[in-house]
Design an enzyme around this catalytic site. Sequence first.
Site, PDB file in Angstrom:
ATOM      1  CE  LYS A 178      -2.021  -1.353   3.756  1.00  0.00           C
ATOM      2  NZ  LYS A 178      -2.912  -1.526   4.924  1.00  0.00           N
ATOM      3  CB  THR A 211      -6.635   9.066   6.526  1.00  0.00           C
ATOM      4  OG1 THR A 211      -5.573   9.351   7.459  1.00  0.00           O
ATOM      5  CG2 THR A 211      -6.684  10.159   5.473  1.00  0.00           C
ATOM      6  N   GLY A 213      -8.350   4.532  10.083  1.00  0.00           N
ATOM      7  CA  GLY A 213      -9.031   3.279   9.765  1.00  0.00           C
ATOM      8  C   GLY A 213      -8.957   2.848   8.324  1.00  0.00           C
ATOM      9  CB  THR A 214      -7.308   4.184   5.264  1.00  0.00           C
ATOM     10  OG1 THR A 214      -6.042   4.385   5.912  1.00  0.00           O
ATOM     11  CG2 THR A 214      -8.022   5.507   5.137  1.00  0.00           C
ATOM     12  N   GLY A 215      -6.524   1.396   6.600  1.00  0.00           N
ATOM     13  CA  GLY A 215      -5.938   0.071   6.421  1.00  0.00           C
ATOM     14  C   GLY A 215      -6.891  -1.036   6.818  1.00  0.00           C
ATOM     15  CB  CYS A 216      -9.117  -1.444   9.772  1.00  0.00           C
ATOM     16  SG  CYS A 216      -7.920  -1.260  11.096  1.00  0.00           S
TER      17      CYS A 216
END
Length: 268
Positions: A178, A211, A213-216
């Site tokens: 990512k 932003t 929580g974007t990875g979760c």
Amino acid sequence: MVAHTPPVALTIAGSDSGGGAGIQADLRTFSFHRVHGTSALTCVTAQNTQGVTRVDALEPAAVVAQIEAVVNDIGIQSLKTGMLLNQPIIEAVADALTQVANTRCVIDPVMVSRTGAQLIDDGAIETLRQRLIPLATVLTPNRYEAEILSGQSIHTLDDMETAAQAIHGLGAQAVVVKGGGFEGPLRGIDLWYDGTNVTKLVTTCVETNDTHGTGCTLSAAIAANLALGQSPLDATRRAKDYVTHALHHSLRIGQGQGPVGHFYPILE
């Protein structure tokens, strides 16, 4: 009355009391995709938009009991892992997942924040590398996690590709490095590698400070799309589109970094 039997996904992760990441983000993401969400908590955090003030780990046996309760009764089509916190929990989850046959696994190797802060110790990282990564249908490291797993620095798109290939060698079926943590032209570009195909995943770059929580959310959306029967690459493309829309509708709540808008259609 009409009874429905939707696909089922499981999230194995920590609780975020602020509601922006972790289990809370995962379950909202599953619901958006019309997938029934189930969960196994690994830890409970006291956190808000400004940071984390306390973390309490569950006993590994309690984590496994939650997984078994869901799998043995309801059944699952996919799962994702998030914050596993420590080596005993990672080992217990890896043992439990080896008993879950024919389930597509999205492993979000939560080791380092997108700002570069290490979140688990070196022993836990090594256990994750050896025990959990080989179970991944899709692995979703951020830039810093990819650097640790590949053993190399990442500054360019070519670096991302080389790192993805090295991480793929650890046993994951597909790797998505990512690019959300980059500045400049690589920001928001993700790179897919499945042992054969290298695919650059690009959507609109959204300018927002909210932003959290974007990875979760990305890993949960991949798991939801896998539960719906999408191929791993299509599931990842759709998940990235979902996160982009959620970023366009991020929530200005709290005094720090707000979360993405998981339920953006009803915000409009």
